[in-house]
Design a protein around this motif. Structure first.
Motif, PDB file in Angstrom:
ATOM      1  N   GLY A 352      83.639  53.539  58.666  1.00  0.00           N
ATOM      2  CA  GLY A 352      83.503  53.312  57.319  1.00  0.00           C
ATOM      3  C   GLY A 352      83.650  54.304  56.308  1.00  0.00           C
ATOM      4  O   GLY A 352      84.208  53.780  55.384  1.00  0.00           O
ATOM      5  N   LEU A 353      83.256  55.631  56.589  1.00  0.00           N
ATOM      6  CA  LEU A 353      83.633  56.540  55.608  1.00  0.00           C
ATOM      7  C   LEU A 353      85.103  56.684  55.459  1.00  0.00           C
ATOM      8  O   LEU A 353      85.581  56.769  54.544  1.00  0.00           O
ATOM      9  N   GLU A 354      85.856  56.524  56.657  1.00  0.00           N
ATOM     10  CA  GLU A 354      87.453  56.622  56.545  1.00  0.00           C
ATOM     11  C   GLU A 354      87.994  55.450  55.880  1.00  0.00           C
ATOM     12  O   GLU A 354      88.712  55.618  54.978  1.00  0.00           O
ATOM     13  N   GLU A 355      87.334  54.057  56.033  1.00  0.00           N
ATOM     14  CA  GLU A 355      88.074  53.133  55.325  1.00  0.00           C
ATOM     15  C   GLU A 355      87.712  53.358  53.526  1.00  0.00           C
ATOM     16  O   GLU A 355      88.363  52.828  52.745  1.00  0.00           O
ATOM     17  N   ALA A 356      86.457  53.749  53.328  1.00  0.00           N
ATOM     18  CA  ALA A 356      85.916  54.008  51.999  1.00  0.00           C
ATOM     19  C   ALA A 356      86.910  55.092  51.627  1.00  0.00           C
ATOM     20  O   ALA A 356      87.389  55.022  50.032  1.00  0.00           O
ATOM     21  N   SER A 357      87.263  56.094  52.289  1.00  0.00           N
ATOM     22  CA  SER A 357      87.967  57.148  51.839  1.00  0.00           C
ATOM     23  C   SER A 357      89.576  56.596  51.421  1.00  0.00           C
ATOM     24  O   SER A 357      90.046  56.990  50.495  1.00  0.00           O
ATOM     25  N   LEU A 358      89.837  55.568  52.500  1.00  0.00           N
ATOM     26  CA  LEU A 358      91.436  55.148  52.210  1.00  0.00           C
ATOM     27  C   LEU A 358      91.512  54.428  50.887  1.00  0.00           C
ATOM     28  O   LEU A 358      92.388  54.389  50.049  1.00  0.00           O
TER      29      LEU A 358
END
Length: 531
Positions: A352-358
């Motif tokens: 989820g953090l990766e998607e938010a960062s992207l």
């Protein structure tokens, strides 16, 4: 507190999540594994201890059978010594029984001999029996029975010593063991001695002093053995959780004690204290056989109950071992299951953090609900709150950037259409920004100017001096005229502080060639008029 945990935090920060979980799991399971190993070792020791006791009782059954048949052969041989053949068939059958007993013992010795150390004593007993069996039924043969019975008792004692039976610490099994290992075999031997010596006295109708002393001693010892059995039985009954001893043993113990007392009474009244010995051999031998039979019955009952107690204890220990291993396996599987679940939950939060960062990298604000949809634990909620703040700050920053960008665009347009040249430099004169008018005045290209020293384009020494003066007096405007591209250019210089110790200069370049020419002409005209 932070100092204490700093090494652990430093180590964890260098590991991946899978490695962290693996390390923590190993450290968690290590003491549990040691504790389980110690528990299993203890249980296995108890199981092995009890199983060795059961080997001992198995061997004792065959050894006591040999004792019984040997005593029976001893007693049956009495009539043969007197020249009577009434017991010949019984003697043949008893000899077969003794040979069978040795066969059973040798078979057991093949299984347990190394553990019980019975091989050599059994071989000596077999040699003694073979010697006795080869002899005719004479007094010389009768003399050899007593050492044989004593050696059988020694074999029984050896089995007790080597099979852990004598080391049993639980009171019910300890006193039951004491009965079958010591007390009852001792009583068998004493009853046989009383019967054999008494048989000789009754047959001769007279008793010598040494016979009387021996019979009195044997009678006292026999009664003492059964008194000790009664005392031990009370302790065993009181410490018998399963409650199997008293119902199965007490009646037989009473019968054996009563038969032994009856034998001693018959000995005292009919032989030792009788003024005249006139009873028959059958009358004398009847209480002897009764005492032996009740002793055997009690021994059989005692060894059966001892086996039951040992098997129950062994089953309980094995059940405890199985339960401990089962619970450990279940807990271990549960730990692995939860470990995998925890790992998946953390990785969902990371995803989820990766998607938010992207999303944020592409300029799209990530909503907190995105992370909360992956994980609702502390990490997910904390990151979601942080993302929410970042989204709010990003929105505000974007608005500010857009506003500043708009302003800079307007400034850029204004600078592009200004007739005056605008140049921004660093303190050492390195050009950072300039507008098209400045490019035109300097007579160069934009790319050739940016990042180069302004001093390479304006060579007038007065310009360098004015730059230094302006740098020494920030916020003050300094003006100097310089010759540039055959034109006269007025340069206005002001240095402003950007941050502590850093200054940037803003220069305004204005082509004043016509103005200066006009001023020069006016000055020349005024001078001519005065002349």
């Amino acid at each position: 507190m932070k100092t204490i945990f700093a090494p652990a935090a430093a180590l964890m920060s260098r590991l991946k999540f899978t490695q962290r979980f693996s390390l923590i799991t190993v450290l968690f399971l290590l003491p549990l594994g040691i504790a389980l190993f110690m528990l299993m070792s203890r249980i296995n020791t108890d199981v092995n201890f009890t199983q060795k006791e059961l080997k001992g009782t198995s061997y004792l059954r065959a050894a006591d059978a040999l004792m019984r048949h040997t005593i029976n052969d001893w007693i049956l041989g009495l009539d043969a010594v007197r020249g009577l053949d009434v017991n010949d068939a019984a003697l043949v059958q008893n000899t077969i029984a003794i040979d069978a007993d040795f066969g059973v013992l040798q078979s057991l010795d093949g299984q347990y001999g190394a553990a019980l150390h019975t091989t050599q004593p059994l071989a000596l007993l077999a040699a003694q029996w073979n010697k006795i069996k080869a002899m005719p039924h004479t007094v010389q043969r009768q003399i050899l029975y007593r050492p044989l019975v004593q050696d059988i008792a020694t074999l029984i004692a050896t089995v007790g010593d080597q099979s852990n039976l004598v080391l049993d610490s639980q009171l019910d099994t300890h006193y039951t063991m004491q009965a079958i290992l010591v007390s009852l075999p001792q009583a068998q031997s004493e009853i046989a001695d009383i019967g054999i010596i008494g048989n000789g006295v009754v047959g001769a109708r007279k008793m010598f002093d040494d016979q009387q002393a021996t019979l009195n001693a044997l009678a006292t010892q026999l009664l003492s053995v059964y008194d000790g059995l009664a005392r031990d039985a009370k302790v065993a009954y009181a410490n018998n959780p399963t409650g199997n001893l008293q119902p199965n043993v007490d009646v037989l113990a009473g019968a054996a004690s009563t038969s032994a007392s009856a034998l001693v009474d018959k000995l005292l009244t009919g032989i030792v204290q009788a003024p005249l010995i006139n009873m028959s051999l059958d009358t004398w031998m009847a209480p002897v056989h009764s005492a032996l039979d009740t002793n055997y019955n009690l021994w059989d009952a005692q060894v059966t109950q001892l086996d039951a107690l040992l098997n129950a204890r062994n089953s309980a220990d094995e059940g405890t071992r199985t339960l401990a291993l089962g619970l450990t396996a279940a807990v271990l599987l549960l730990v692995i299951y939860m470990w995998v679940g925890f790992h998946m939950a953390v990785m969902k939060t990371v995803k989820g953090l990766e998607e938010a960062s992207l999303l944020m990298a592409t300029g799209v604000s990530a909503s907190p609900e995105l992370l909360q949809s992956y994980s609702r634990d502390e990490l997910g909620m904390g990151v979601a709150a942080t993302i929410s703040k970042m989204a709010s700050a990003t929105t505000q920053m974007n608005s500010t950037i857009q506003a500043r960008t708009s302003e800079l665009t307007e400034v850029s347009i204004l600078l592009a259409y200004m007739h005056e040249g605008i140049i921004i430099t660093e303190a050492d004169g390195m050009i950072k920004v300039l507008n098209p008018a400045a490019v035109r005045i300097l007579g160069t290209g934009f790319d050739n100017a940016v990042g180069h020293s302004l001093y390479t384009f304006i060579l007038d020494p007065r310009f360098r001096e004015t730059m230094h003066s302006a740098l020494e007096a920030p916020r003050q405007r300094h003006i100097v005229d310089v010759a540039l591209m055959n034109r006269i250019v007025s340069v206005s210089i002001t240095f402003a502080p950007i941050n502590e110790g850093t200054y940037e200069g803003m220069l305004v370049l204005q082509d004043t060639t016509e103005l200066r020419t006009l001023q020069h002409l006016q000055k020349a005209h005024s001078g001519a008029e005065r002349v």
